[in-house]
Design an enzyme around this catalytic site. Structure first.
Site: not given
Ligand code: SER
Length: 317
Positions: A142, A35, A8, A11-12
């Site tokens: 999540y 990916i 990843g 990503g950020q």
């Molecule tokens: N930054 C994430 C989110 O807002 C939290 O871990 O999904």
């Protein structure tokens, strides 16, 4: 750590972590994978990079062997709001993907870093000074993937001796790669909008306190936990780490001190608000401080100065 593989990397967090890891361990010793390899650009593409879907264990194992990897950073995930829209995919990437990483690590003898989150907590968690070891009953996909992966990391550690470690990241504020689909993203967007247009529509209510952290501290934590003396660790996965906690009014005021004409209005997004309401206001990170010397360097004021200056320079404003 000698040979590190980051999953990843576009990503950020990945896009900044890879650069810092390369500074410390050498450009050729840090393999960036994503990916979406077309997103690996600029300075990130100046070191070794590969295409990798975290769900593809065969390719992961091949890459671990090819580059003689000893440490894997698995940053692949869908953020919280997008995971609510695509829960099945969030489970496959966030949990099944991480199961594959741990299995590969067991077979190939690698250490593993896993980024858990404030999202691993839920409504029944104490929200003020959230303890390290407490109730974790998240009601988002999540959060379900994050708490499961923490437990899986502990299990692999105890059962198979896999050196799995990790932290619970707060919302991460940064200015290189934008986050996407997270509940805490507002605290990144607000800076861009303040500089670009002077106006921001906030998706969370005033009074919604959340833990937040500036990216340089997040990178520092991800590296220091992996370098920590194992003899001092009582916990391994899911260390609470904290540096600042604010609500939308407090960050707005910090920006208005520097950009007095900045205006903010509210248009609450119910899904994000419900998620934020289930997360801690502020975590107690004393275990991380005691066990591996965690100490953040940035607060809201120093971060706000740096965010505004950096975005202004980039936009020529
Ligand atoms: N930054 C994430 C989110 O807002 C939290 O871990 O999904």
């Amino acid at each position: 750590m000698k040979n590190v593989l980051v999953i990843g990397c576009a990503g950020q967090i990945g896009s900044e972590l890879v650069l810092e890891l390369r500074r410390r361990y050498g450009v050729n010793n840090v393999i960036g994978t994503d990916i979406a390899p077309e997103k690996i650009k600029g300075i990130l593409a100046e070191g070794p990079t590969e295409a990798l879907d975290v769900r593809d264990r065969a390719t992961l194992t091949e890459l671990v062997k090819k580059y003689k990897i000893d440490t894997i950073y698995n940053l692949a995930a869908l953020l919280s709001a997008v995971a609510e829209a695509k829960p099945q995919l969030a489970w496959e990437i966030g949990l099944m993907g991480h199961y594959g990483v741990l299995e590969t690590a067991r077979e190939q003898k690698c250490a593993v870093f896993f980024p858990s989150s404030i999202g691993s907590f839920g409504l029944t968690t104490p929200h003020k000074n959230t303890p390290q070891d407490t109730i974790q009953r998240p009601n988002t996909m999540y959060g379900v993937t994050k708490v499961s992966a923490e437990l899986l990391g502990d299990y692999y550690n105890k059962k198979f001796g896999v050196d799995s470690r990790g932290v619970r990241f707060p919302g991460i504020i940064s200015n290189v790669t934008l986050p996407g689909g997270g509940t805490t993203d507002y605290a990144v967007e607000i800076y861009y909008k303040a500089v670009e247009t002077g106006k921001f529509v906030c998706p969370l209510k005033a009074g919604t306190f959340l833990d937040m952290m500036y990216m340089p501290d997040a990178i520092k934590a991800a590296i220091e936990i992996m370098e920590a003396d194992p003899a001092k660790l009582k916990h391994h996965n899911g260390f609470n780490i904290s540096s600042m906690s604010f609500d939308p009014e407090i960050i707005k005021n910090a920006i208005q001190k520097r950009i007095p004409e900045f205006e903010m209005v509210y248009d609450v997004e119910p899904i994000k608000q419900a998620i934020a309401d289930s997360w801690p206001d502020r975590m107690d990170d004393s275990c991380a401080r005691e066990e591996w010397g965690w100490k953040p360097s940035w607060d809201l004021d120093s971060m706000t100065d740096d965010m505004i200056n950096t975005i202004r320079k980039r936009m020529n404003k």
